[in-house]
Design an enzyme around this catalytic site. Structure first.
Site, PDB file in Angstrom:
ATOM      1  N   GLY A 168       0.812  -1.209   0.000  1.00 12.10           N
ATOM      2  CA  GLY A 168       0.000   0.000   0.000  1.00 12.10           C
ATOM      3  C   GLY A 168       0.846   1.260   0.000  1.00 12.10           C
ATOM      4  O   GLY A 168       0.404   2.320   0.448  1.00 12.10           O
ATOM      5  N   ASP A 193      -1.809   9.459  -5.205  1.00 12.09           N
ATOM      6  CA  ASP A 193      -0.570   8.681  -5.319  1.00 12.09           C
ATOM      7  C   ASP A 193       0.308   9.182  -6.456  1.00 12.09           C
ATOM      8  O   ASP A 193       1.499   9.446  -6.269  1.00 12.09           O
ATOM      9  CB  ASP A 193      -0.893   7.194  -5.538  1.00 12.09           C
ATOM     10  CG  ASP A 193      -1.752   6.626  -4.427  1.00 12.09           C
ATOM     11  OD1 ASP A 193      -1.871   7.280  -3.379  1.00 12.09           O
ATOM     12  OD2 ASP A 193      -2.317   5.534  -4.603  1.00 12.09           O
TER      13      ASP A 193
HETATM   14  C1  GLA Z   1      -5.297   4.664  -2.458  1.00 11.52           C
HETATM   15  C2  GLA Z   1      -5.696   5.462  -3.686  1.00 11.52           C
HETATM   16  C3  GLA Z   1      -5.614   6.966  -3.411  1.00 11.52           C
HETATM   17  C4  GLA Z   1      -6.367   7.335  -2.144  1.00 11.52           C
HETATM   18  C5  GLA Z   1      -5.981   6.403  -0.987  1.00 11.52           C
HETATM   19  C6  GLA Z   1      -6.828   6.640   0.224  1.00 11.52           C
HETATM   20  O1  GLA Z   1      -3.940   4.851  -2.179  1.00 11.52           O
HETATM   21  O2  GLA Z   1      -4.863   5.138  -4.778  1.00 11.52           O
HETATM   22  O3  GLA Z   1      -6.105   7.677  -4.531  1.00 11.52           O
HETATM   23  O4  GLA Z   1      -7.748   7.326  -2.360  1.00 11.52           O
HETATM   24  O5  GLA Z   1      -6.090   5.044  -1.345  1.00 11.52           O
HETATM   25  O6  GLA Z   1      -6.597   7.902   0.750  1.00 11.52           O
END
Ligand code: GLA
Length: 388
Positions: A126, A174
């Site tokens: 993540g 991200d």
């Molecule tokens: C993932 C998604 C982001 C965001 C996060 C939660 O990383 O890719 O766009 O929504 O979850 O904040």
């Protein structure tokens, strides 16, 4: 693995010496979780773990791709005219998606290339290994073909790959954090307007710790899409009583006034999280500007609690990491980071208490969950870039 090792691998795999070298980071999010697709603020930073890419352009239209992280997939060979999604092409779908959508933006990728990829972001943690790869390919193509395209457009193309090509309905955080990362800075980004500012991360005598649950993130994408659609439903209902474009257009006070329109307890909780998290993120940014890490840490804790109770994306693994961290001496704050459902938590911990912190949290996690967490000290690094 150092660049010289990668050069040797390149030559061994492609039978030709490599050309330029590139790096694209992973990211952590300090606060502002599940706010990006609700038009709110996020406060991420790029980290020094990331994805390396070595490239050599070819004379023909072939694209050959190899990842040292997916040796079992082997060498994948494509051509520039056949870029449709293919499940069997594994990680290279992200590459194909970037080539396809950049070409659609009238960027003329007029020759093929060989690329070797190696990432040291813990797998499936993540920390955005997929956005890291998308932005790696974005910056490689931009530099190698001298495209006049800015970081924001590259980030938006990466998001489009994720949403339309791969099928995950993620927001812009991200790709933006990875493209715009800056050493020792966090980025406060308004995901509605894409206005951003850098905020100095003066950690003083503290470090940021990344704690990986090592939990397999099965079904994470479908649960993510489900949360997103619950927010959309709540928004639609709120729009029948107040004129807004996004959930995060509302203050908490306004939300309390209009929430009667939602009439669904789950959707109400999801909206409450997004709106309260957005307020926390704005407040946290101000605190960071004044180097008030203590109060900043408390907002991180509140963020985790809201993600646990209202957004319900933490799960026992992330909860154990956060709750054990909160109990430790020298921990200013801790929370899950990223989408949740496994993945990583982060904590801000004073250097002098770090050893004991690592020992105690590791022990608590192993006792409660039955297997080990992996814990690292993070450094905040630069965005995607050419290295040589
Ligand atoms: C993932 C998604 C982001 C965001 C996060 C939660 O990383 O890719 O766009 O929504 O979850 O904040």
């Amino acid at each position: 693995m150092v660049i010289n090792d990668l050069k040797n691998y390149f030559e061994k795999i492609f039978n030709i010496p490599s050309g330029n070298q590139y790096f694209s980071p992973g990211r952590i999010n300090l606060i502002g979780e599940h706010t990006d697709y609700n038009g709110g603020f996020v406060l991420p930073c790029a980290i020094t773990f990331g994805t390396y890419g070595l490239i050599r352009k070819r004379q023909d239209k072939k694209v050959r791709l190899y990842s040292l992280n997916f040796k079992e997939v082997g060498l994948i060979e494509l051509d520039l005219l056949h870029l449709e999604y293919n499940r069997n092409h594994s990680w290279t779908n992200y590459v194909k998606g970037m080539i396809k959508y950049m070409s659609e933006e009238n960027l003329n990728i007029n020759s093929g290339f060989d690329i070797l990829v190696y990432g040291n972001i813990p797998n499936g943690a993540g920390l955005s290994s997929s956005a890291s790869l998308e932005m790696l390919i974005g910056v490689i193509l931009k530099e190698e073909f001298s495209f006049n395209i800015d970081k924001k457009s590259l980030a938006l193309t990466g998001k489009r790959v994720e949403n339309e090509y791969i099928g995950v309905n993620s927001g812009i955080m991200d790709q933006f954090a990875i493209a715009f990362g800056k050493k020792n800075s966090a980025i406060i980004l308004d995901c509605d307007t894409l206005y951003y500012e850098y905020v100095d991360m003066n950690l003083k005598d503290n470090v940021i710790v990344i704690m990986n649950t090592n939990k397999r993130r099965e079904l994470a994408d479908s649960k993510y899409n489900e949360r997103r659609s619950q927010c959309e439903k709540a928004l639609l209902k709120l729009q029948s009583v107040i004129k807004i474009n996004n959930l995060c257009d509302l203050t908490l006070e306004e939300f309390n006034k209009y929430k009667y329109a939602i009439k669904n307890p789950i959707e109400e909780k999801r909206a409450l999280h997004a709106i309260s998290e957005n307020e926390r993120t704005k407040e946290a940014t101000e605190l960071l500007k004044y180097d008030d890490l203590k109060s900043f840490g408390q907002l991180m804790n509140k963020s985790h609690i809201s993600l646990r109770d209202n957004y319900e994306v933490t799960g026992s693994e992330l909860d154990v990491l956060a709750e054990s961290s909160w109990k430790q001496k020298g921990c200013l704050g801790a929370r899950m980071t990223g989408a949740g459902f496994g993945g990583c938590a982060i904590a801000i911990v004073s250097k002098k208490d770090l050893d004991l912190f690592l020992e105690n949290v590791s022990k608590d996690y192993k006792n409660a969950i039955g297997y080990e967490a992996s814990i690292y000290v993070a450094s905040i690094g630069q965005g995607s870039t050419k290295l040589n």
